[in-house]
Write an enzyme that holds these catalytic residues in place. Structure first.
Site, PDB file in Angstrom:
ATOM      1  CB  CYS A 116       3.491 -11.370  -5.439  1.00  0.00           C
ATOM      2  SG  CYS A 116       4.515 -10.157  -6.311  1.00  0.00           S
ATOM      3  CG  ASN A 139      -0.501  -8.457  -1.435  1.00  0.00           C
ATOM      4  OD1 ASN A 139      -0.071  -7.331  -1.695  1.00  0.00           O
ATOM      5  ND2 ASN A 139       0.271  -9.519  -1.375  1.00  0.00           N
ATOM      6  N   GLY A 147      -4.595  -3.398   5.464  1.00  0.00           N
ATOM      7  CA  GLY A 147      -5.137  -2.527   4.417  1.00  0.00           C
ATOM      8  C   GLY A 147      -5.752  -1.258   4.961  1.00  0.00           C
ATOM      9  N   GLY A 148      -5.141  -0.139   4.614  1.00  0.00           N
ATOM     10  CA  GLY A 148      -5.767   1.148   4.870  1.00  0.00           C
ATOM     11  C   GLY A 148      -5.665   1.670   6.277  1.00  0.00           C
ATOM     12  CB  SER A 178       5.130  -2.441 -10.117  1.00  0.00           C
ATOM     13  OG  SER A 178       5.279  -3.670 -10.809  1.00  0.00           O
ATOM     14  CB  SER A 202       5.324  -9.212   3.865  1.00  0.00           C
ATOM     15  OG  SER A 202       6.534  -9.624   3.263  1.00  0.00           O
ATOM     16  CE  LYS A 249       9.927  -7.821  -1.356  1.00  0.00           C
ATOM     17  NZ  LYS A 249       8.708  -7.128  -1.841  1.00  0.00           N
ATOM     18  CB  SER A 250       7.405 -11.942  -0.231  1.00  0.00           C
ATOM     19  OG  SER A 250       6.172 -11.817   0.433  1.00  0.00           O
ATOM     20  CE  LYS A 275      -0.650  -9.199   2.640  1.00  0.00           C
ATOM     21  NZ  LYS A 275       0.740  -8.693   2.686  1.00  0.00           N
TER      22      LYS A 275
END
Ligand code: DHB
Length: 310
Positions: free
Chosen positions: A129, A192, A248-249, A68, A19, A43-44, A163
């Protein structure tokens, strides 16, 4: 065959977007839907549309990214409308709706809206977030997480998951898993971004992004070992009814294979998708199939969670 499932939901590919990445507008969501990804997440959303933080608010790094964004989004109604249309057009491709209220009240209000709608996919409640000034991540406050989920599941009956941010201490995994196991969650998505990193431009000695004095969530290859550990740690602690989404990654098929070994049923792609576009799913799919072929596996279920330890 890369077929996978979460609860009653079936997907013909393990890959999807994380997301935030290329899922802001209906056009971007349509592009994901037409890609090789098995599904997609929006998207959140907050209740009202938000413009987010000042730019530059995303930067590519040598081994990933820093962002950010500050939760820029079109508002829940926009994404719910997209999801309702999508499920009519693609009844065999369940979609994820991501929700990230800035307060408990906002999260509960959005959950009520979804509960009262015809949405029949999965809801990802984003407790992680890191980028809104003055709003700590719920996922790092265990009492708050318990409270949010207690209130949420007092009325919410649709398939849902959370999440989570990355955790770094085994006691955190124990405590968070004990909380999550009290609720009828269908999935847990780890991780996240690594919250609040900082990168500096060597030419100008200046922080790379503008919001928060340059602090932002770190994504991409930097996050891989943390993501693997979080997926593995939760797969060892959560009720087996709760599936894992590994995020992640992921930059190649082997990275996805590793997350699945650690226990992931779906694999989300963030930074790579931002940098490479939806064609990334075509390459990842080919590379994951190649790893599986080398290992003699025909199905995700042949190796999911089968990590060996010494
Ligand atoms: C944003 C970043 C996140 O990592 C997240 O989970 C939600 C929103 C953002 O900055 O927009």
């Amino acid at each position: 065959d890369l077929h996978t499932s979460i609860d009653k939901f079936q997907f013909d590919n393990v890959f999807m977007n994380a997301s935030g990445v290329r899922c802001y507008t209906k056009d971007e969501l349509d592009e994901l839907a037409q890609s090789d990804a098995g599904t997609l997440v929006t998207k959140s959303a907050t209740q009202a549309k938000r413009l987010g933080n000042p730019s530059p608010r995303y930067a590519r790094l040598e081994l990933g990214s820093i962002n950010s964004m500050g939760l820029p989004n079109e508002g829940l109604e926009y994404y719910l409308d997209y999801a309702l249309n999508f499920q009519k057009a693609h009844p065999d491709k369940p979609i994820f709706l991501s929700v990230a209220g800035l307060s408990m009240e906002e999260n509960l209000a959005m959950a009520h809206t979804i509960e009262d709608s015809d949405f029949n996919g999965l809801v990802e409640f984003n407790l992680s977030c890191p980028n809104v000034p003055g709003k700590p991540q719920t996922g790092y406050d265990f009492d708050r997480t318990q409270e949010v989920l207690t209130n949420l599941f007092s009325f919410f009956t649709k398939p849902a998951g959370v999440k989570l941010p990355p955790y770094f201490d085994l006691a955190q995994f124990d405590q968070m898993a004990a909380i999550l196991n009290q609720f009828p969650l269908k999935f847990v998505n780890s991780i996240n971004s690594l919250g609040n990193g900082l990168m500096i431009d060597p030419e100008t000695d200046t922080a790379l992004i503008k919001p928060k004095g340059g602090f932002g969530g770190i994504g991409g290859a930097y996050t891989k070992p943390i993501a693997l550990a979080n997926v593995r740690a939760f797969s060892q602690r959560l009720d087996p009814k709760i599936q894992l989404i590994g995020t992640g990654g992921v930059t190649n098929g082997r990275d996805a294979y590793d997350l699945i070994l650690a226990g992931a049923s779906l694999v989300q792609v963030g930074t790579l998708l931002q940098e490479e576009g939806p064609a990334a799913f075509t390459r990842l799919t080919r590379e994951l199939r190649a790893v599986m072929q080398t290992k003699g596996y025909n199905a995700i279920s042949d190796f999911k969670g089968q990590l060996k330890v010494l």
